[in-house]
Design a protein around this motif. Structure first.
Motif, PDB file in Angstrom:
ATOM      1  N   ALA A 188      10.308  29.414 -21.236  1.00 47.48           N
ATOM      2  CA  ALA A 188       9.962  29.159 -19.840  1.00 47.48           C
ATOM      3  C   ALA A 188       8.474  28.845 -19.696  1.00 47.48           C
ATOM      4  CB  ALA A 188      10.334  30.361 -18.983  1.00 47.48           C
ATOM      5  N   LEU A 189       7.629  29.562 -20.446  1.00 46.87           N
ATOM      6  CA  LEU A 189       6.189  29.345 -20.334  1.00 46.87           C
ATOM      7  C   LEU A 189       5.811  27.933 -20.777  1.00 46.87           C
ATOM      8  CD1 LEU A 189       3.470  30.594 -19.628  1.00 46.87           C
ATOM      9  CD2 LEU A 189       3.295  31.385 -22.003  1.00 46.87           C
ATOM     10  N   THR A 190       6.442  27.433 -21.840  1.00 45.23           N
ATOM     11  CA  THR A 190       6.187  26.059 -22.290  1.00 45.23           C
ATOM     12  C   THR A 190       6.590  25.066 -21.215  1.00 45.23           C
ATOM     13  OG1 THR A 190       6.656  26.767 -24.557  1.00 45.23           O
ATOM     14  CG2 THR A 190       6.574  24.404 -24.139  1.00 45.23           C
ATOM     15  N   ALA A 191       7.713  25.330 -20.551  1.00 45.25           N
ATOM     16  CA  ALA A 191       8.167  24.448 -19.473  1.00 45.25           C
ATOM     17  C   ALA A 191       7.173  24.444 -18.308  1.00 45.25           C
ATOM     18  CB  ALA A 191       9.546  24.879 -18.991  1.00 45.25           C
ATOM     19  N   VAL A 192       6.585  25.594 -18.011  1.00 47.43           N
ATOM     20  CA  VAL A 192       5.580  25.669 -16.941  1.00 47.43           C
ATOM     21  C   VAL A 192       4.366  24.820 -17.304  1.00 47.43           C
ATOM     22  CG1 VAL A 192       3.969  27.193 -15.737  1.00 47.43           C
ATOM     23  CG2 VAL A 192       6.334  27.914 -16.103  1.00 47.43           C
ATOM     24  N   PHE A 193       3.896  24.958 -18.549  1.00 48.01           N
ATOM     25  CA  PHE A 193       2.759  24.139 -18.988  1.00 48.01           C
ATOM     26  C   PHE A 193       3.119  22.658 -18.950  1.00 48.01           C
ATOM     27  CE2 PHE A 193       1.065  28.025 -21.190  1.00 48.01           C
ATOM     28  CZ  PHE A 193      -0.132  28.064 -20.488  1.00 48.01           C
ATOM     29  N   TYR A 194       4.341  22.336 -19.324  1.00 52.82           N
ATOM     30  CA  TYR A 194       4.807  20.947 -19.285  1.00 52.82           C
ATOM     31  C   TYR A 194       4.719  20.404 -17.860  1.00 52.82           C
ATOM     32  CZ  TYR A 194       7.841  16.914 -20.123  1.00 52.82           C
ATOM     33  OH  TYR A 194       8.350  15.640 -20.229  1.00 52.82           O
ATOM     34  N   PHE A 195       5.162  21.174 -16.913  1.00 57.59           N
ATOM     35  CA  PHE A 195       5.111  20.759 -15.502  1.00 57.59           C
ATOM     36  C   PHE A 195       3.667  20.538 -15.050  1.00 57.59           C
ATOM     37  CE2 PHE A 195       4.220  22.523 -11.257  1.00 57.59           C
ATOM     38  CZ  PHE A 195       4.758  21.511 -10.475  1.00 57.59           C
ATOM     39  N   LEU A 196       2.781  21.476 -15.397  1.00 57.23           N
ATOM     40  CA  LEU A 196       1.390  21.375 -14.954  1.00 57.23           C
ATOM     41  C   LEU A 196       0.688  20.170 -15.581  1.00 57.23           C
ATOM     42  CD1 LEU A 196       0.375  25.152 -15.108  1.00 57.23           C
ATOM     43  CD2 LEU A 196       0.868  23.803 -13.061  1.00 57.23           C
ATOM     44  N   VAL A 197       0.865  19.997 -16.887  1.00 57.73           N
ATOM     45  CA  VAL A 197       0.201  18.889 -17.580  1.00 57.73           C
ATOM     46  C   VAL A 197       0.759  17.548 -17.114  1.00 57.73           C
ATOM     47  CG1 VAL A 197      -0.159  17.798 -19.831  1.00 57.73           C
ATOM     48  CG2 VAL A 197      -0.382  20.274 -19.593  1.00 57.73           C
ATOM     49  N   GLY A 198       2.080  17.466 -16.948  1.00 56.86           N
ATOM     50  CA  GLY A 198       2.695  16.221 -16.490  1.00 56.86           C
ATOM     51  C   GLY A 198       2.226  15.840 -15.097  1.00 56.86           C
ATOM     52  N   THR A 199       2.153  16.804 -14.205  1.00 53.76           N
ATOM     53  CA  THR A 199       1.676  16.541 -12.843  1.00 53.76           C
ATOM     54  C   THR A 199       0.215  16.104 -12.854  1.00 53.76           C
ATOM     55  OG1 THR A 199       3.210  18.209 -11.982  1.00 53.76           O
ATOM     56  CG2 THR A 199       1.396  17.538 -10.540  1.00 53.76           C
ATOM     57  N   PHE A 200      -0.579  16.768 -13.666  1.00 52.40           N
ATOM     58  CA  PHE A 200      -1.999  16.427 -13.802  1.00 52.40           C
ATOM     59  C   PHE A 200      -2.153  14.994 -14.292  1.00 52.40           C
ATOM     60  CE2 PHE A 200      -6.251  17.304 -15.927  1.00 52.40           C
ATOM     61  CZ  PHE A 200      -6.940  17.409 -14.726  1.00 52.40           C
ATOM     62  N   LYS A 226      20.926  23.363 -26.183  1.00 47.23           N
ATOM     63  CA  LYS A 226      21.197  23.010 -24.794  1.00 47.23           C
ATOM     64  C   LYS A 226      20.147  23.619 -23.873  1.00 47.23           C
ATOM     65  CE  LYS A 226      24.795  23.285 -21.253  1.00 47.23           C
ATOM     66  NZ  LYS A 226      26.172  23.794 -20.935  1.00 47.23           N
ATOM     67  N   LYS A 227      19.672  24.812 -24.217  1.00 51.76           N
ATOM     68  CA  LYS A 227      18.661  25.476 -23.397  1.00 51.76           C
ATOM     69  C   LYS A 227      17.372  24.656 -23.351  1.00 51.76           C
ATOM     70  CE  LYS A 227      16.453  29.983 -22.768  1.00 51.76           C
ATOM     71  NZ  LYS A 227      16.284  31.356 -23.332  1.00 51.76           N
ATOM     72  N   SER A 228      17.009  24.049 -24.481  1.00 54.47           N
ATOM     73  CA  SER A 228      15.814  23.204 -24.507  1.00 54.47           C
ATOM     74  C   SER A 228      15.970  22.017 -23.563  1.00 54.47           C
ATOM     75  CB  SER A 228      15.551  22.701 -25.932  1.00 54.47           C
ATOM     76  OG  SER A 228      15.127  23.748 -26.769  1.00 54.47           O
ATOM     77  N   ARG A 229      17.140  21.422 -23.555  1.00 57.75           N
ATOM     78  CA  ARG A 229      17.379  20.277 -22.669  1.00 57.75           C
ATOM     79  C   ARG A 229      17.295  20.692 -21.201  1.00 57.75           C
ATOM     80  NH1 ARG A 229      21.307  19.488 -26.798  1.00 57.75           N
ATOM     81  NH2 ARG A 229      20.799  17.650 -28.078  1.00 57.75           N
ATOM     82  N   ILE A 230      17.787  21.863 -20.901  1.00 51.35           N
ATOM     83  CA  ILE A 230      17.760  22.341 -19.507  1.00 51.35           C
ATOM     84  C   ILE A 230      16.317  22.561 -19.049  1.00 51.35           C
ATOM     85  CG2 ILE A 230      18.345  24.278 -18.001  1.00 51.35           C
ATOM     86  CD1 ILE A 230      20.948  24.569 -19.623  1.00 51.35           C
ATOM     87  N   TRP A 231      15.520  23.256 -19.875  1.00 48.06           N
ATOM     88  CA  TRP A 231      14.131  23.519 -19.496  1.00 48.06           C
ATOM     89  C   TRP A 231      13.330  22.222 -19.380  1.00 48.06           C
ATOM     90  CZ3 TRP A 231      12.574  27.359 -16.966  1.00 48.06           C
ATOM     91  CH2 TRP A 231      13.020  28.654 -17.209  1.00 48.06           C
ATOM     92  N   LEU A 232      13.564  21.302 -20.302  1.00 51.50           N
ATOM     93  CA  LEU A 232      12.859  20.024 -20.263  1.00 51.50           C
ATOM     94  C   LEU A 232      13.233  19.233 -19.012  1.00 51.50           C
ATOM     95  CD1 LEU A 232      10.921  18.167 -21.783  1.00 51.50           C
ATOM     96  CD2 LEU A 232      12.889  17.211 -23.001  1.00 51.50           C
ATOM     97  N   SER A 233      14.482  19.281 -18.634  1.00 53.97           N
ATOM     98  CA  SER A 233      14.937  18.563 -17.444  1.00 53.97           C
ATOM     99  C   SER A 233      14.348  19.174 -16.173  1.00 53.97           C
ATOM    100  CB  SER A 233      16.466  18.583 -17.371  1.00 53.97           C
ATOM    101  OG  SER A 233      17.036  17.897 -18.466  1.00 53.97           O
ATOM    102  N   PHE A 234      14.331  20.508 -16.109  1.00 60.04           N
ATOM    103  CA  PHE A 234      13.744  21.173 -14.941  1.00 60.04           C
ATOM    104  C   PHE A 234      12.248  20.849 -14.823  1.00 60.04           C
ATOM    105  CE2 PHE A 234      17.374  24.243 -14.612  1.00 60.04           C
ATOM    106  CZ  PHE A 234      17.601  24.048 -13.260  1.00 60.04           C
ATOM    107  N   ALA A 235      11.538  20.904 -15.936  1.00 57.44           N
ATOM    108  CA  ALA A 235      10.099  20.632 -15.913  1.00 57.44           C
ATOM    109  C   ALA A 235       9.815  19.189 -15.511  1.00 57.44           C
ATOM    110  CB  ALA A 235       9.491  20.932 -17.285  1.00 57.44           C
ATOM    111  N   SER A 236      10.584  18.255 -16.053  1.00 52.79           N
ATOM    112  CA  SER A 236      10.386  16.838 -15.708  1.00 52.79           C
ATOM    113  C   SER A 236      10.706  16.584 -14.243  1.00 52.79           C
ATOM    114  CB  SER A 236      11.262  15.958 -16.600  1.00 52.79           C
ATOM    115  OG  SER A 236      10.942  16.118 -17.964  1.00 52.79           O
TER     116      SER A 236
END
Length: 530
Positions: A188-200, A226-236
């Motif tokens: 989850a923490l990686t997904a949060v960083f993904y969201f922040l960096v992508g938005t930036f 499958k869990k990785s795909r879910i987190w990546l999709s939510f972050a994107s």
């Protein structure tokens, strides 16, 4: 059974993500040597530092040009004034202007400080590309990919550009690394960083939203669970949702922001093949005669690079499958979509706008070099690429390399070395179009004009309608001019040859005469005295 154990014990280690993996009868044990682990951890830092130095070297030499003057002008307003300006134009650079506002308030404004963050961004991007390549393949590959990112002409020219492009590329590189991390292990923490960096990244430049989409696509294929795909999709999805306000505001400002783009279809195709990654100049629309030889070098470099990439795509798919799945979508899809829209609807393509695709291109080019099977062929390809890059790099760092029409450094140096305390200064060819005015030199080189009085400076709300410095008409400053004994007039040869030019004619009528002149590449600096 004893034969199977003996065979397993004799089996050599293989490399996985930079570590030696040793086969045993019971399991595969990942046993990294300490020295190998340390090299994997430090490689991105070393490459990132090299990337910074490559862009930082001589970054202060080229004269600022009008887009960089816009950065200096907007960033040196208060925060509230800054956002008033970007509410009307340049919203896509709003975050960058605010970052530069904070930075310049500490270090002051000059070519070195204006461009320093871009050089740092190239270093960060090179480190992120190194880490990504290491995780996808091995450490040596990551180092090559990171170095390629640092020396690609697109990055060495954006590394000395006081605009948001280098920072956007850096964030795209970090986002690519996070994509691979999240694909390998869902957290989850990686997904949060993904969201922040992508938005930036998208708020640094809007076109980065296309790379967010392509990285998601690559992540879907690379994900191990499958869990990785879910987190990546939510972050994107979070990135797309968070950047909707910017996209809407940019759409409303599109008329003023990109109305200048008018390239022909053939020209756009050339730009996509050559200038997107191998630019020979900063400005898209104008080429001076002395840049023609650099254009030839850049074209040859692009042909060599694309031929190498074609080889790995055709012959190396099985061996470099993960690398190609990661890099190809982010290179091909954003460019294809923007070109298609430009051809079918309205021109929106210019090479540097797709700066976020450079990290993936660097990995793709590194993959092409590694696919060459003979050492001497690899060495020849590297020497050829570097040999073609060096003259472009040198050309980028000449005093008038960016846009010879905007010879602001000449104006600033002339005034700084010859002006006296209390002299006035005027700039011809405005207020008609502040973009074309030499007064933009004041924005980028404020210290050089510290002894002079900017007599036509606009104050109040009127100065918040444009990212370039506007000025008053002569009628509005008539009284101030009469009270000033010496006035510097910055003009152009065309206006200087016109005896009826506004400022020259007005100064003559007020009893001034020209006593000195200094000629630069495209501007003339005149001293008028009573």
């Amino acid at each position: 059974m004893d034969r199977i154990v003996a065979t397993a014990r004799r089996s050599p280690p293989f490399t996985y993500r930079g570590f030696d993996v040793i086969a045993t009868p019971d399991t595969l044990q990942r046993k990294p040597h300490f020295s190998r682990l340390r090299s994997v951890q430090l490689a991105p830092i070393y490459v990132g530092f090299v990337g910074f130095l490559v862009s930082f070297a001589a970054s202060w030499v080229p004269s600022l040009w009008r887009d960089e003057a816009a950065t200096a002008y907007v960033a040196n307003h208060t925060t509230s004034e800054l956002f008033t300006i970007v509410g009307q134009i340049d919203a896509v650079f709003g975050l960058y202007y605010w970052l530069m506002h904070e930075w310049l308030s500490v270090v002051g404004t000059n070519p070195l400080t204006l461009r320093f963050l871009s050089a740092v961004a190239v270093g960060v991007g090179a480190a992120a590309v190194t880490a990504t390549g290491t995780r996808l393949y091995r450490t040596s590959f990551g180092i090559v990919a990171g170095l390629l990112f640092a020396i690609l002409p697109r990055m060495t020219t954006m590394g000395i550009e006081a605009r948001s492009y280098a920072l956007c590329a850096a964030m795209a590189a970090v986002l690519g690394w996070l994509t691979v991390v999240l694909s390998d292990r869902a957290r989850a923490l990686t997904a949060v960083f993904y969201f922040l960096v992508g938005t930036f990244a998208v708020y640094l430049h809007m076109y980065a939203v296309l790379v967010v989409g392509t990285l998601w696509l690559s992540g879907m294929f690379l994900a191990r669970t499958k869990k990785s795909r879910i987190w990546l999709s939510f972050a994107s999805a979070g990135v797309f949702a968070a950047t909707i306000p910017l996209l809407l505001l940019a759409k409303n400002q599109a008329g003023a922001q990109i109305s200048w783009i008018n390239s022909s279809p053939l020209r756009m195709m050339y730009q996509a093949v050559v200038e997107q990654y191998f630019p020979y100049k900063t400005v898209v629309r104008f080429t001076t005669p002395d840049q023609e030889w650099v254009r030839v070098v850049a074209t040859v470099l692009a042909v060599v690079a694309w031929l190498l990439i074609a080889v790995v795509v055709v012959r190396g798919w099985k061996q470099y499958r993960r690398l190609l799945i990661f890099s190809l979508p982010s290179v091909v899809l954003p460019t294809t979509l923007v070109l298609a829209y430009s051809l079918a609807v309205s021109p929106v393509y210019t090479p540097k706008y797709l700066i976020a695709t450079v990290p993936a291109f660097a990995i793709l080019l590194a993959c092409a070099l590694f696919s060459l099977r003979r050492t001497w062929v690899q060495a020849t390809a590297v020497v050829l690429l570097v040999g073609l890059i060096v003259p472009i790099y040198i050309a980028q760092r000449q005093p008038n390399a960016k846009f010879v029409i905007d010879d602001y450094s000449f104006i600033a140096e002339t005034v700084d070395h010859n002006a006296r305390e209390g002299d006035g200064i005027l700039f011809d060819s405005s207020p008609g179009d502040p973009i074309e005015s030499g007064r933009n030199a004041i924005s980028g080189y404020p210290q050089a004009f510290s002894k002079t009085l900017d007599m036509a400076e606009v104050t109040g709300p009127a100065r918040l309608t444009t990212p370039w410095s506007p000025q008053l008409s002569f009628n509005q400053i008539h009284q101030v001019v009469e009270q000033t004994p010496r006035i510097w007039l910055v003009t152009t040869p065309q206006r200087d040859n016109n005896a009826n030019a506004d400022y020259a004619a007005e100064l003559t009528q007020l009893g001034f005469r020209e006593v000195s002149r200094f000629a630069g590449p495209t501007h003339i600096v005149l001293l008028w005295s009573r």
